[in-house]
Design a protein around this motif. Structure first.
Motif, mmCIF file in Angstrom:
data_model
loop_
_atom_site.group_PDB
_atom_site.id
_atom_site.type_symbol
_atom_site.label_atom_id
_atom_site.label_comp_id
_atom_site.label_asym_id
_atom_site.label_seq_id
_atom_site.Cartn_x
_atom_site.Cartn_y
_atom_site.Cartn_z
ATOM 1 N N LEU A 121 0.815 -1.206 0.000
ATOM 2 C CA LEU A 121 0.000 0.000 0.000
ATOM 3 C C LEU A 121 0.855 1.265 0.000
ATOM 4 O O LEU A 121 0.484 2.274 -0.620
ATOM 5 C CB LEU A 121 -0.954 -0.007 1.191
ATOM 6 N N THR A 122 2.002 1.228 0.655
ATOM 7 C CA THR A 122 2.912 2.385 0.636
ATOM 8 C C THR A 122 3.503 2.580 -0.746
ATOM 9 O O THR A 122 3.611 3.712 -1.249
ATOM 10 C CB THR A 122 4.029 2.202 1.681
ATOM 11 N N ARG B 132 2.125 1.750 -3.561
ATOM 12 C CA ARG B 132 1.072 2.241 -4.444
ATOM 13 C C ARG B 132 0.833 3.732 -4.251
ATOM 14 O O ARG B 132 0.446 4.438 -5.196
ATOM 15 C CB ARG B 132 -0.213 1.451 -4.204
ATOM 16 N N GLN B 133 1.067 4.236 -3.035
ATOM 17 C CA GLN B 133 0.958 5.674 -2.790
ATOM 18 C C GLN B 133 2.145 6.426 -3.379
ATOM 19 O O GLN B 133 2.028 7.571 -3.796
ATOM 20 C CB GLN B 133 0.897 5.953 -1.290
ATOM 21 N N HIS B 134 3.301 5.741 -3.397
ATOM 22 C CA HIS B 134 4.555 6.389 -3.784
ATOM 23 C C HIS B 134 4.554 6.732 -5.265
ATOM 24 O O HIS B 134 4.587 7.891 -5.648
ATOM 25 C CB HIS B 134 5.737 5.470 -3.442
ATOM 26 N N SER C 253 2.554 3.519 -11.630
ATOM 27 C CA SER C 253 2.182 2.851 -10.382
ATOM 28 C C SER C 253 3.156 1.729 -10.071
ATOM 29 O O SER C 253 3.473 0.906 -10.937
ATOM 30 C CB SER C 253 0.770 2.285 -10.520
ATOM 31 N N LEU D 206 -2.892 3.430 6.169
ATOM 32 C CA LEU D 206 -2.749 2.907 4.814
ATOM 33 C C LEU D 206 -4.057 2.320 4.288
ATOM 34 O O LEU D 206 -4.422 2.521 3.128
ATOM 35 C CB LEU D 206 -1.637 1.853 4.784
ATOM 36 N N ALA E 189 -6.502 5.058 3.389
ATOM 37 C CA ALA E 189 -6.121 5.739 2.153
ATOM 38 C C ALA E 189 -6.489 4.937 0.920
ATOM 39 O O ALA E 189 -6.586 5.496 -0.182
ATOM 40 C CB ALA E 189 -4.625 6.034 2.166
ATOM 41 N N HIS E 190 -6.697 3.632 1.086
ATOM 42 C CA HIS E 190 -7.033 2.793 -0.059
ATOM 43 C C HIS E 190 -8.486 2.325 -0.028
ATOM 44 O O HIS E 190 -8.826 1.275 -0.561
ATOM 45 C CB HIS E 190 -6.071 1.597 -0.121
ATOM 46 N N LYS F 296 -11.356 2.483 -5.046
ATOM 47 C CA LYS F 296 -10.000 2.402 -4.498
ATOM 48 C C LYS F 296 -9.648 0.974 -4.090
ATOM 49 O O LYS F 296 -8.539 0.499 -4.330
ATOM 50 C CB LYS F 296 -9.869 3.339 -3.294
ATOM 51 N N TRP G 3 -6.688 -1.532 -5.796
ATOM 52 C CA TRP G 3 -5.639 -2.208 -5.009
ATOM 53 C C TRP G 3 -5.667 -3.710 -5.246
ATOM 54 O O TRP G 3 -4.625 -4.335 -5.481
ATOM 55 C CB TRP G 3 -5.816 -1.851 -3.534
#
Length: 630
Positions: A431-432, A434-436, A442, A501, A504-505, A623, A627
Motif C-alpha cells: 500500500l505504501t 502504491r501511494q509512492h 504505479s 494505509l 487511504a485505499h 480504491k 488495489w
C-alpha cells in the motif's frame, strides 16, 4: 560446451538411472504394524561408510528426530554380514570395504497422519524421503533411484519424481538428480481420487485421499486451475515455458479433523477436513465457457471451509517460486543434521500469506468483501498477540525452531507469528508503494516480487537472496531508501501503520466491542467447564492470578448496591456465562481449580469500550478494486 553437455546428460532420466550409485527399494513390511521395509544399495561405498537420516524437513522449521522411527538396521556386503554402529541420534557407520556394493535393510514405523513424516495402513500410504531414505555421506549430489513396490494390487502412486520404469498404477522405479530432489518429492499411495488439468501449458495432477461420495472433484479442479493460472501469470506474465517446474502434483488427504500443507519443488502435501471439500449438491452447473466469461466472473459462493482450503492451495503453490527457488541465502544448501536458521521467514512465509488470498480474489474465486473479511482475521490475530510488542518479526523468523514451532502456553506473550505479521508487513509495503509511484507509473509489491525473481533466479543465479536484495530492488524501483520502513516494521516492535494505509485505499475501519476472552486476556476451551489455555500479558486475568491449566468452575458476585440482591455464587460451563451471571457487577471472585485445589481469585471485569476488535469494510469500492486487481 562440455559443461552444457554434462548438464543435459544429467537432466535425462535414462542417463541419471545409468549413473545412479544409490538405489532405495521401499515396500510394505506390515500394513497393520505400519512398517515400511527399506533396502538401500550403495554400489560404490566408502570404507566405513556413514549414513544418516535428516532431523528436519524443509518448510517445517523444527527438529523432529525422524530417526526415532527406524527399526533394526542391518547390512551385507556380498554374502558377508557387516556390522552397523550407531554414532549419534541420526548417524550410523557401516563396517564395510570400498571394493564391493553394500546393502542396508531397515524398517520405518509410519503412523503420523501429517504432511511432514510418513503413514502406512491398509487404506493408504504416504511418506517424505526425509523420514524413510537414509542419506549416504559423500554421495548426496549423486543420482538416486527410488523403487516402489505395491502393497496392494489396486493401489496407485502419485509423486513429483521423474519416472524411469513404472506400471500403469505408478509403481516401479523413479529417479532423482540428487538427495535434495529425492526427499523433496513426497509419495502418495492408495485408492485415491485423481484428476488433471493444464495451467500455463503445464500438466497438473490433483489426488485426494479420504473423500466422501459427495465430493465434487471437477469443481476442485476448475478452481485450482484458476489459482495456478493466476500464480503463473503473476510471476511470468504471458511468457509460457518460463516456469521453474514442468509438472505439478497436489496430494490432499481429507480427514475428519485436520489442516495443513507443506510445499515441495513440484508438488505439495495437503491435509483438510472432509467437510471442507466442495460438494456436488452445492455446485451449480458450470456455464458454457466463452472468451468473455472464461475467467471474469466470480465463482459461485464458497463455504468458509472451502475458501480456507483454496487459500491453502494458493499458499503452497505460490511457494513453488517463493521459498523453493527464490529462497533465503542460508538455505542455499540444506544441512539436514541441525537447525538451519534465517531471519527471512517473514518474507518467504509472510509475503506468501499475503498473496495466497489475494490470488483467490484476482482469480475471481472470492470478491472484495470476502477478501477484506479474510484480511480482517489476520489483522486481529496480530493485534491480539502481546508478543508483537517484545519480539520483532525478524527475530520470530530466526527463533521459529524454538518458539513458533514449539508452541506452549506462554508463546503469545513471547513472540509474534511471522506468517501473520509478515503478511501485514507485505500489506503495508504494497500500500505504501502504491501511494509512492514513480513518474506517474504505479509501483506495487507485485513489481518487487518479479524484480527479485529476475535478480536472483534468472541466468546463472539459482535463487538464494538476502534482505539486502529486497532493499536494492525497492531502491531501483522507487529511487529512495526503504531502510527506515524495514527498521520499523521488520526489525522493530512499533505498531504497523495499518489504519492510515487501509483508510487511504478505501477501507473503513470500525472498532467493535471485543469478545470477553479478549477483554480478559484469555484463550480458553469450553467443554462442560472453562479450561484456561493461555493467559495474555498485562490482561485482567493475569492481574487476577489466572494461570494456564486452570479450570474456571464458577464465580461469586456481590451486588453493586446494598439495596440489590445479596452475594450469590454461580457455576459456569462457558465463558459467556460470566456476563450472564455478573449483571452490572464489575468486581467478581473467580472460583478456580488448580492442581485439585480450589482458589478464589479477585477479578475486575474490564469495560467493553476499553477493548475493541477491528472490522474492515469497503468505503470506496473503486480504491479497493484498484488495489486488489492484478
Amino acid at each position: 560446451m562440455a559443461a552444457l553437455h554434462d548438464r543435459a546428460k544429467a537432466a535425462n532420466p535414462q542417463t541419471r538411472a545409468e549413473a545412479a550409485n544409490l538405489h532405495y527399494r521401499v515396500e510394505a513390511a506390515d500394513l497393520h504394524a505400519h512398517l515400511y521395509g527399506v533396502t538401500l544399495t550403495v554400489a560404490q561405498p566408502a570404507a566405513q561408510q556413514r549414513v544418516s537420516l535428516p532431523v528436519w524437513i524443509a518448510g517445517s522449521y523444527m527438529v523432529r528426530e525422524f530417526s526415532k522411527q527406524i527399526v533394526g538396521i542391518t547390512a551385507r556386503q556380498g554374502t558377508r554380514a557387516v556390522a552397523v554402529q550407531q554414532l549419534d541420534k541420526c548417524t550410523w557407520e557401516v563396517d564395510c570395504q570400498a571394493d564391493a556394493p553394500v546393502t542396508l535393510h531397515y524398517q520405518v514405523h509410519a503412523h503420523d497422519d501429517s504432511v511432514r513424516t510418513a503413514w502406512l495402513d491398509a487404506q493408504r500410504g504416504f511418506f517424505n524421503g526425509t523420514s524413510v531414505c537414509l542419506q549416504v555421506a559423500g554421495q548426496t549430489e549423486q543420482p538416486h533411484q527410488l523403487e516402489l513396490i505395491a502393497p496392494q494390487s489396486h493401489w496407485q502412486v502419485a509423486t513429483g519424481l521423474t519416472p524411469l520404469k513404472i506400471d500403469r498404477q505408478g509403481f516401479g522405479t523413479y529417479v532423482a538428480a540428487d538427495y535434495d530432489e529425492l526427499v523433496d518429492c513426497p509419495v502418495e499411495m492408495g485408492t485415491f481420487w485423481s484428476g488433471t488439468f493444464k495451467a500455463g501449458g503445464i500438466e497438473h495432477r490433483f489426488v485426494v485421499a479420504g473423500a466422501t461420495p459427495a465430493f465434487d472433484g471437477e469443481r476442485l479442479l476448475r478452481d485450482t486451475q484458476r489459482i495456478c493460472e493466476q500464480a503463473i501469470a503473476f510471476w511470468h506474465g504471458k511468457k509460457r515455458g518460463q516456469t521453474p517446474h514442468k509438472n505439478y502434483v497436489f496430494m490432499l488427504n481429507a480427514v475428519a479433523d485436520g489442516y495443513g500443507g507443506l510445499e515441495h519443488r513440484n508438488s505439495t502435501a495437503l491435509i483438510c477436513q472432509r467437510a471442507d471439500l466442495p460438494r456436488l449438491e452445492e455446485t451449480p452447473a458450470a456455464p458454457a465457457k466463452t472468451q468473455a466469461n472464461a475467467h471474469s466472473k466470480t465463482s459461485p459462493a464458497l463455504s468458509d471451509g472451502y475458501t480456507i482450503l483454496l487459500g491453502l492451495i494458493s499458499h503452497e503453490y505460490f511457494h513453488t517460486w517463493n521459498v523453493k527457488r527464490l529462497r533465503p541465502f542460508e538455505f542455499a544448501q540444506y544441512d539436514y543434521s541441525r537447525e538451519n536458521t534465517t531471519e527471512l521467514l517473514w518474507f518467504f512465509e509472510g509475503f506468501t500469506s499475503y498473496y495466497d488470498d489475494l490470488l483467490l480474489r484476482r482469480a475471481h474465486l472470492i470478491d472484495d468483501a470476502v477478501y477484506l473479511r479474510l484480511l480482517n482475521k489476520t489483522v486481529n490475530q496480530v493485534l491480539q498477540t502481546p508478543g508483537r510488542k517484545v519480539h520483532t518479526v525478524a527475530q520470530s523468523s530466526f527463533e521459529a525452531w524454538t518458539k513458533y514451532y514449539r508452541n506452549d502456553a506462554n508463546t503469545p506473550n513471547l513472540t509474534v507469528s511471522y506468517y501473520t505479521k509478515g503478511a501485514l508487513v507485505a500489506l503495508c509495503l504494497d500500500l505504501t508503494l502504491r501511494q509512492h509511484g514513480v513518474k506517474n507509473h504505479s509501483v506495487s509489491l507485485d513489481d518487487v516480487m518479479r524484480a527479485l525473481w529476475q535478480r536472483c533466479c534468472t541466468g546463472k543465479r539459482s535463487g538464494p537472496m538476502q534482505e539486502a536484495d529486497v532493499l536494492a530492488v525497492l531502491h531501483d524501483l522507487t529511487g529512495r531508501s526503504w531502510a527506515p520502513e524495514f527498521k520499523a516494521w521488520v526489525h522493530g516492535t512499533r505498531e504497523l501503520p495499518l489504519e492510515k494505509l487501509l483508510t487511504a485505499h478505501g477501507v473503513a475501519i470500525h472498532q467493535d466491542p471485543a469478545p470477553l476472552a479478549q477483554r480478559l486476556g484469555l484463550r480458553v476451551s469450553e467443554d462442560h467447564s472453562v479450561q484456561i489455555k493461555q493467559v495474555l500479558a498485562d490482561g485482567a486475568a493475569q492481574r487476577a492470578g489466572f494461570a494456564p491449566g486452570d479450570e474456571w468452575l464458577g464465580l461469586e458476585v456481590t451486588a453493586p448496591t446494598t439495596k440489590s440482591a445479596p452475594h450469590t455464587a454461580w457455576r459456569i460451563k462457558k465463558l459467556d456465562d460470566v456476563l450472564l451471571y455478573a449483571g452490572r457487577a464489575t468486581q467478581l471472585t473467580a472460583l478456580v481449580s488448580r492442581d485439585h485445589q480450589l482458589l478464589r481469585l479477585p477479578l475486575s471485569l474490564p469495560k467493553a469500550k476499553a477493548h475493541s476488535t477491528w472490522r474492515l469494510a469497503i468505503q470506496d469500492s473503486h480504491k479497493v478494486a484498484a488495489w486488489l486487481a492484478a
